[in-house]
Design a protein around this motif. Sequence first.
Motif, PDB file in Angstrom:
ATOM      1  N   LYS A   1       0.877  -1.253   0.076  1.00 53.21           N
ATOM      2  CA  LYS A   1      -0.080   0.164   0.048  1.00 53.21           C
ATOM      3  C   LYS A   1       0.825   1.304   0.090  1.00 53.21           C
ATOM      4  O   LYS A   1       0.405   2.406  -0.170  1.00 53.21           O
ATOM      5  N   LYS A   2       1.958   1.311   0.126  1.00 48.93           N
ATOM      6  CA  LYS A   2       3.064   2.282   0.267  1.00 48.93           C
ATOM      7  C   LYS A   2       3.021   2.768  -1.184  1.00 48.93           C
ATOM      8  O   LYS A   2       3.074   2.115  -2.284  1.00 48.93           O
ATOM      9  N   PRO A   3       2.682   4.373  -1.442  1.00 49.17           N
ATOM     10  CA  PRO A   3       2.647   4.938  -2.759  1.00 49.17           C
ATOM     11  C   PRO A   3       4.172   4.353  -3.479  1.00 49.17           C
ATOM     12  O   PRO A   3       5.055   4.603  -3.098  1.00 49.17           O
ATOM     13  N   GLY A   4       3.769   4.175  -5.043  1.00 46.41           N
ATOM     14  CA  GLY A   4       4.837   3.802  -5.704  1.00 46.41           C
ATOM     15  C   GLY A   4       5.367   2.721  -5.490  1.00 46.41           C
ATOM     16  O   GLY A   4       6.679   2.306  -6.126  1.00 46.41           O
ATOM     17  N   PHE A   5       4.961   1.845  -4.763  1.00 46.18           N
ATOM     18  CA  PHE A   5       5.501   0.352  -4.358  1.00 46.18           C
ATOM     19  C   PHE A   5       5.778  -0.643  -5.566  1.00 46.18           C
ATOM     20  O   PHE A   5       4.866  -0.789  -6.294  1.00 46.18           O
ATOM     21  N   THR A   6       6.976  -1.204  -5.632  1.00 42.51           N
ATOM     22  CA  THR A   6       7.241  -2.131  -6.599  1.00 42.51           C
ATOM     23  C   THR A   6       8.224  -3.210  -6.220  1.00 42.51           C
ATOM     24  O   THR A   6       8.963  -2.952  -5.132  1.00 42.51           O
ATOM     25  N   ILE A   7       8.132  -4.228  -6.793  1.00 42.07           N
ATOM     26  CA  ILE A   7       9.134  -5.290  -6.420  1.00 42.07           C
ATOM     27  C   ILE A   7       9.745  -5.911  -7.811  1.00 42.07           C
ATOM     28  O   ILE A   7       9.469  -6.135  -8.631  1.00 42.07           O
ATOM     29  N   GLU A   8      11.426  -5.710  -7.624  1.00 44.18           N
ATOM     30  CA  GLU A   8      12.153  -6.058  -8.895  1.00 44.18           C
ATOM     31  C   GLU A   8      12.855  -7.273  -8.648  1.00 44.18           C
ATOM     32  O   GLU A   8      13.692  -7.345  -7.607  1.00 44.18           O
ATOM     33  N   ILE A   9      12.790  -8.086  -9.573  1.00 42.77           N
ATOM     34  CA  ILE A   9      13.862  -9.195  -9.460  1.00 42.77           C
ATOM     35  C   ILE A   9      14.880  -9.244 -10.651  1.00 42.77           C
ATOM     36  O   ILE A   9      14.348  -9.312 -11.618  1.00 42.77           O
ATOM     37  N   SER A  10      16.172  -9.392 -10.302  1.00 43.46           N
ATOM     38  CA  SER A  10      17.363  -9.082 -11.458  1.00 43.46           C
ATOM     39  C   SER A  10      18.234 -10.140 -11.206  1.00 43.46           C
ATOM     40  O   SER A  10      18.366 -10.720 -10.000  1.00 43.46           O
TER      41      SER A  10
ATOM     42  N   GLY B   1       9.777  -0.844  -0.370  1.00 49.20           N
ATOM     43  CA  GLY B   1       8.941  -0.694   1.111  1.00 49.20           C
ATOM     44  C   GLY B   1       9.655   0.128   1.971  1.00 49.20           C
ATOM     45  O   GLY B   1      10.320   1.229   1.738  1.00 49.20           O
ATOM     46  N   PRO B   2       9.168  -0.140   3.324  1.00 48.93           N
ATOM     47  CA  PRO B   2       9.870   1.094   4.626  1.00 48.93           C
ATOM     48  C   PRO B   2      11.157   0.698   4.836  1.00 48.93           C
ATOM     49  O   PRO B   2      11.853   1.483   5.544  1.00 48.93           O
ATOM     50  N   GLY B   3      11.990  -0.299   4.110  1.00 50.50           N
ATOM     51  CA  GLY B   3      13.259  -0.525   4.647  1.00 50.50           C
ATOM     52  C   GLY B   3      13.258  -1.189   6.019  1.00 50.50           C
ATOM     53  O   GLY B   3      12.455  -1.308   6.583  1.00 50.50           O
ATOM     54  N   ILE B   4      14.850  -1.392   6.274  1.00 52.57           N
ATOM     55  CA  ILE B   4      14.873  -1.998   7.572  1.00 52.57           C
ATOM     56  C   ILE B   4      15.942  -1.346   8.404  1.00 52.57           C
ATOM     57  O   ILE B   4      17.166  -1.064   7.674  1.00 52.57           O
ATOM     58  N   PRO B   5      15.781  -0.867   9.504  1.00 59.33           N
ATOM     59  CA  PRO B   5      16.902  -0.176  10.241  1.00 59.33           C
ATOM     60  C   PRO B   5      18.095  -1.012  10.355  1.00 59.33           C
ATOM     61  O   PRO B   5      18.385  -2.244  10.341  1.00 59.33           O
ATOM     62  N   ALA B   6      19.176  -0.325  10.217  1.00 66.01           N
ATOM     63  CA  ALA B   6      20.546  -0.775  10.262  1.00 66.01           C
ATOM     64  C   ALA B   6      20.743  -1.909  11.557  1.00 66.01           C
ATOM     65  O   ALA B   6      21.617  -2.921  11.242  1.00 66.01           O
TER      66      ALA B   6
ATOM     67  N   SER C   1      19.816  -2.307   2.686  1.00 60.32           N
ATOM     68  CA  SER C   1      18.246  -1.334   2.945  1.00 60.32           C
ATOM     69  C   SER C   1      18.568  -0.150   3.519  1.00 60.32           C
ATOM     70  O   SER C   1      19.639   0.109   3.771  1.00 60.32           O
ATOM     71  N   LYS C   2      17.854   0.659   2.833  1.00 57.96           N
ATOM     72  CA  LYS C   2      17.828   2.249   3.179  1.00 57.96           C
ATOM     73  C   LYS C   2      16.358   2.498   3.823  1.00 57.96           C
ATOM     74  O   LYS C   2      15.607   2.481   3.086  1.00 57.96           O
ATOM     75  N   GLU C   3      16.530   3.158   5.119  1.00 57.59           N
ATOM     76  CA  GLU C   3      15.248   3.058   5.598  1.00 57.59           C
ATOM     77  C   GLU C   3      14.324   4.152   5.083  1.00 57.59           C
ATOM     78  O   GLU C   3      14.916   5.164   4.585  1.00 57.59           O
ATOM     79  N   ASN C   4      13.118   3.642   5.050  1.00 59.55           N
ATOM     80  CA  ASN C   4      12.058   4.310   4.228  1.00 59.55           C
ATOM     81  C   ASN C   4      12.235   4.519   2.725  1.00 59.55           C
ATOM     82  O   ASN C   4      11.306   5.345   2.422  1.00 59.55           O
ATOM     83  N   GLU C   5      12.919   3.948   2.236  1.00 61.55           N
ATOM     84  CA  GLU C   5      13.228   3.977   0.727  1.00 61.55           C
ATOM     85  C   GLU C   5      13.232   2.429   0.322  1.00 61.55           C
ATOM     86  O   GLU C   5      12.280   2.540  -0.721  1.00 61.55           O
TER      87      GLU C   5
END
Length: 711
Positions: free
Chosen positions: A340-349, A365-370, A411-415
């Motif tokens: 539901k996050k705006p602009g959400f996508t999942i990319e597999i490469s 998504g919202p990312g994971i804290p370090a 991960s980059k939190e919130n990105e």
Amino acid sequence: MLYQKLLDFFWQKALNILEHAEPNIPIMGLFGLVGFPLFYFIWSYTFPQEFENFHFRMLIAIVSIPWVFYHYLPSWSKSFFPIYFILSCWIMIPFFFSFMLLKNEWSLVWTMSNMAGLFLLILLINDWLVISLLTTSAYLFASFLVFLLDGNIGYTNFQYEYIPIFLFGIVGSIIFSHKKNIANQTRILLLHSLSGSIAHEMRNPLNSIINAIESLQSIIPDKPGKQEKDKYQQYKLSRSGLISLHNVIEESSEIVIKANKIIDSILAGMQGKSLSTNSFKRITAKSCIHSTINSFSYNTLEEHKLVKDLSKKDFNFFGDKDLLVYVLFNLIKNALHYKKKPGFTIEISTETSSNGNTIKVRDTGPGIPASKKEKIFDEFYTSGKKNGIGLGLSFCKRVLTSFGGQITCNSKENEWTEFILHFPLYHSKEAEYLKKEVLHNKNILIVDNNSNNRRITDKYFSEWHCNTRQVQNGTQALSMLLQQHFDLILINLELPTVSGDEVAKQIRRKKHNPQFPATNYKEIPIIGFSNHSESKRKQRLLGSEMNELIPKPPRRKHIHLLFEKYFFSETEPLIHNPDIFLDNADILIVDDNHTSRKFISFVLERMGARVMQAENGEEALEHLEKNDYELIFMDMEMPVLNGINTTRIIREGKRFKRFGKYREIPIIALTGNTDDANITLAKQSGMNDHLGKPFGKEDLARVLSTWLQPQ
């Protein structure tokens, strides 16, 4: 016996202690590497103490270096790290602080430092017995060393009030740490038990489904074989419907078997066992990604559109396709939690390199804290989601480890969050080790009257850890097959008395021998070897019921190729029987019906052909311009460009610059309408023959025998 029990007891304690301390090891190592030399200057110049020694501190600091690089240590060294961790803990904390305490004769600074060190030890090591042993032995050894160096032990600044303070602090900390650890262990044991019960409960209904499918399969008629059309006229179900019904049952059984495989793997994880490598084969990354994206259970069509396949470069790895698909399922499922996050996508490469290959799953998504990135792969650790039990990512880690690779997270939190699946190269040492594990369970029968050849061939198989048995002739081979199961049979064609060809035929017929083990010898690879030239070997292979013939004597490279083809390949091995053999003929199938193309392709490939598929006439014309074919199967009714018009364009030849056999190439019509009008229309357009849908293997054989002159 008692010694071994004690050894096992303390080894298990070391593993538990390391598991508890693992998240803090690098930071504590860095603290030691910097802190030990740094405090030399503080206690020497800022707040001078009676005794300090820079070299002693540097020696202790060096001991902490493996702690700093714990997550980058080679895998082989980690098997020794639990012992190193305990010993280095003993040196860095209780021994160092006890020695400095005694050398400074219980000064206030070193009394407080010693207390701080003991608290740190209690935080790292959650076992009161080990803490007691380490502190007691360290203080005694430090006392002995001080006495050895100075001739006496000074207690100039010691005060009796220190005793209750030390006891209260140490005992209180141990009790608190112990209770916390017991609560955590109880939670883990409860979740282990719960997860195991769930997995067992899932297995029971799945097995019931298998039993039901097998019962259904025993009730309905067998799949129609050759010359059995009349036999099925008493049933209302059409011949094509019966084939479809069997296909559905077989695919359903395969799905359940895959599900049971995943359950078995989860149960193995619950019990601390390694994942089985028996089903490992050569797998392509893109096939796994394609299968994952197309078979994932999306809740809505919009969810499906969120997952994008950006894989361009393909690569092979040695592993299990079902397990990797399950890993990708898990990563997609976790990511879709934040859809539901705006602009959400999942990319597999995918990425390939000379050092290894990777699959990347990236979501916005919202990312994971370090602070949580290192913990997310721990069992029963959950973050950001409710109702999860924290088994998914830990299982993903087990799967990638079993492939000889690893899974990491950026991960980059919130990105964004990106999971990277690392695979060793297919021909790497890691993959070779796994292949030998698989081959360790394979039984090979070598049939040759030449003892020297048998010995050399046996050596080649033994290098890969296979179990081999040797016999001199066909009679002994058939006798050996009564005693045990074999996964591959290697046989000399030029055997005395009974030739290798005849022995192979007898082996194939042993399926119906009640004395034989429960093995379908219709499917086991039988490889012949002879002195004949390649062309003569091909001729002799026809009708031999063997899979292939190789030069005599077999070489190491031939054995390796056999492994790849019959043990590590996903495709079924071809058995050359007296039926038709197409000898790598290139055939194009043009049909908009996927099931129809799949059936024809399967039969033709089993006959030895190379098959290419097209969904409509336009695709067929593109294929013909790029490649040469010896025969075309053409559906008459297709979207975009139907079979009649496609055939007319082919026969005219105006669309081709390269393809020159547009007049001669046989084109076989595929049609559900076999009335005279349709057959006439097909021939007028330039088609050579027709097959009425549905058709069987015998119908294909008739057409192929007429238009390809197969061997």
